[in-house]
Design a protein around this motif. Structure first.
Motif, PDB file in Angstrom:
ATOM      1  N   THR A 119      -0.302   2.203  15.203  1.00  0.00           N
ATOM      2  CA  THR A 119       0.968   2.354  14.406  1.00  0.00           C
ATOM      3  C   THR A 119       0.433   1.936  13.063  1.00  0.00           C
ATOM      4  N   GLY A 120      -0.607   1.258  12.901  1.00  0.00           N
ATOM      5  CA  GLY A 120      -0.950   0.665  11.382  1.00  0.00           C
ATOM      6  C   GLY A 120      -1.403   1.729  10.339  1.00  0.00           C
ATOM      7  N   VAL A 121      -0.993   1.520   9.112  1.00  0.00           N
ATOM      8  CA  VAL A 121      -1.398   2.798   8.032  1.00  0.00           C
ATOM      9  C   VAL A 121      -2.215   2.203   7.070  1.00  0.00           C
ATOM     10  N   SER A 122      -1.588   0.888   6.478  1.00  0.00           N
ATOM     11  CA  SER A 122      -2.236   0.185   5.536  1.00  0.00           C
ATOM     12  C   SER A 122      -3.102   0.850   4.412  1.00  0.00           C
ATOM     13  N   GLN A 123      -2.176   1.533   3.694  1.00  0.00           N
ATOM     14  CA  GLN A 123      -2.504   2.472   2.613  1.00  0.00           C
ATOM     15  C   GLN A 123      -1.637   1.895   1.417  1.00  0.00           C
ATOM     16  N   VAL A 159      11.045   9.847  11.766  1.00  0.00           N
ATOM     17  CA  VAL A 159       9.820   8.785  11.367  1.00  0.00           C
ATOM     18  C   VAL A 159      10.532   7.981  10.472  1.00  0.00           C
ATOM     19  N   GLU A 160       9.651   6.669  10.570  1.00  0.00           N
ATOM     20  CA  GLU A 160      10.166   5.531   9.833  1.00  0.00           C
ATOM     21  C   GLU A 160       8.717   4.671   9.385  1.00  0.00           C
ATOM     22  N   LEU A 161       8.645   4.551   8.312  1.00  0.00           N
ATOM     23  CA  LEU A 161       7.383   3.736   7.734  1.00  0.00           C
ATOM     24  C   LEU A 161       7.963   2.384   7.094  1.00  0.00           C
ATOM     25  N   GLU A 162       7.434   1.493   7.328  1.00  0.00           N
ATOM     26  CA  GLU A 162       7.594   0.275   6.848  1.00  0.00           C
ATOM     27  C   GLU A 162       6.565   0.032   5.564  1.00  0.00           C
ATOM     28  N   CYS A 163       7.052  -0.170   4.408  1.00  0.00           N
ATOM     29  CA  CYS A 163       6.490  -0.305   3.105  1.00  0.00           C
ATOM     30  C   CYS A 163       6.896  -1.550   2.301  1.00  0.00           C
ATOM     31  N   ARG A 191       5.724   0.663  -9.457  1.00  0.00           N
ATOM     32  CA  ARG A 191       5.265  -0.342  -8.743  1.00  0.00           C
ATOM     33  C   ARG A 191       4.208   0.172  -7.610  1.00  0.00           C
ATOM     34  N   PRO A 192       3.242  -0.627  -7.275  1.00  0.00           N
ATOM     35  CA  PRO A 192       2.448   0.135  -6.257  1.00  0.00           C
ATOM     36  C   PRO A 192       3.319  -0.110  -4.963  1.00  0.00           C
ATOM     37  N   LEU A 193       2.954   0.998  -4.214  1.00  0.00           N
ATOM     38  CA  LEU A 193       3.682   0.840  -2.693  1.00  0.00           C
ATOM     39  C   LEU A 193       2.631   0.793  -1.620  1.00  0.00           C
ATOM     40  N   GLU A 194       2.567  -0.297  -0.695  1.00  0.00           N
ATOM     41  CA  GLU A 194       1.649  -0.404   0.485  1.00  0.00           C
ATOM     42  C   GLU A 194       2.345   0.072   1.530  1.00  0.00           C
ATOM     43  N   VAL A 195       2.124   1.116   2.160  1.00  0.00           N
ATOM     44  CA  VAL A 195       2.513   1.737   3.450  1.00  0.00           C
ATOM     45  C   VAL A 195       1.980   0.952   4.454  1.00  0.00           C
ATOM     46  N   LYS A 196       2.698   0.154   5.422  1.00  0.00           N
ATOM     47  CA  LYS A 196       2.109  -0.628   6.404  1.00  0.00           C
ATOM     48  C   LYS A 196       1.898  -0.161   7.581  1.00  0.00           C
ATOM     49  N   LYS A 197       3.313   0.220   8.350  1.00  0.00           N
ATOM     50  CA  LYS A 197       2.966   0.881   9.751  1.00  0.00           C
ATOM     51  C   LYS A 197       3.974   1.779   9.807  1.00  0.00           C
ATOM     52  N   LEU A 198       3.941   2.511  11.074  1.00  0.00           N
ATOM     53  CA  LEU A 198       4.553   3.646  11.542  1.00  0.00           C
ATOM     54  C   LEU A 198       5.354   3.023  12.666  1.00  0.00           C
TER      55      LEU A 198
END
Length: 228
Positions: A156-160, A204-208, A116-123
């Protein structure tokens, strides 16, 4: 000549002496036999039988533990083949030069091994209350997306979004380069004075979000050390 007893012998010497003394007390002393075997005709046979029961219990528990590990490994392999594997994350400390100034940084790599696609939202997370991370740029498929005014603002936004893994294809990944900020201001270093650098633990923690009909939020985390 200096004779020194090996550590592995010293480690087992104490317990061996205690067990030996206890055995001699029970077997060779009438008082010990009365204390331990007061109502038993054949003391040794009774104790051997009891210990064999405990040994069987220990063997069964060990077998269950090994089977659980084998089942968990089998599930991980099945998830990997079916495209249900969890995304991966790892980070490394680095530094870069810009306008004759050197800046410490953290390079975070995210790999999507899920179908499934993964959206990396923020750090989130960082080093401590004063030293925190801010996104400088995101590299994906050879293209670099820079954050706005990283020297002035901690972003802190990634949006990838990383596409889901297809059979026979390499898993998509992105690399997030993060600056280090002290009290919300970008932190630079003197590259000529490396001996005075300190080592820091970081997390490091990423909300996805794993997209799809049953989309769910996940947290990817990793830890390491960085010097600056």
């Amino acid at each position: 000549m200096n004779f020194r007893t090996p550590d592995n012998i010293i480690r087992w010497l104490g317990p061996s002496v205690i067990i030996g003394i206890g055995t001699l007390f029970i077997v060779g002393s009438p008082r010990g036999q009365i204390l331990v075997c007061s109502t038993t005709e054949n003391c040794i046979a009774t104790w051997v039988g009891a210990l064999s029961g405990w040994a069987a219990l220990f063997g069964a528990l060990l077998t269950v533990a090994v089977m659980r590990e084998q089942l968990a490994e089998q599930k991980r392999q099945t998830d990997h083949l079916m495209g249900n594997a969890e995304p991966e994350i790892y980070a490394t400390g680095t530094a870069y030069e810009e306008d004759n100034e050197w800046y410490p940084a953290i390079g975070i790599t995210v790999i999507n091994r899920n179908r499934r696609p993964l959206e990396v939202k923020k750090l989130t997370a960082g080093i401590d209350e004063k030293l925190k991370f801010g996104v400088r740029q995101v590299e994906h498929r050879g293209e670099v997306k820079r954050a706005y005014f990283p020297r002035s603002f901690r972003n802190t936004g990634v949006s990838q979004v990383l596409d889901g893994k297809e059979d026979g294809a390499a898993a998509e990944r992105c690399v997030i380069l993060c600056n280090i900020y002290r009290d919300e201001k970008i932190f630079d270093i003197d590259a000529r004075d490396i001996e005075r650098w300190n080592e820091y633990d970081y997390s490091v923690e990423l909300e996805c979000i794993l997209k799809g009909s049953d989309a769910r939020t996940i947290l990817l985390s990793t830890r390491g050390k960085v010097q600056f």
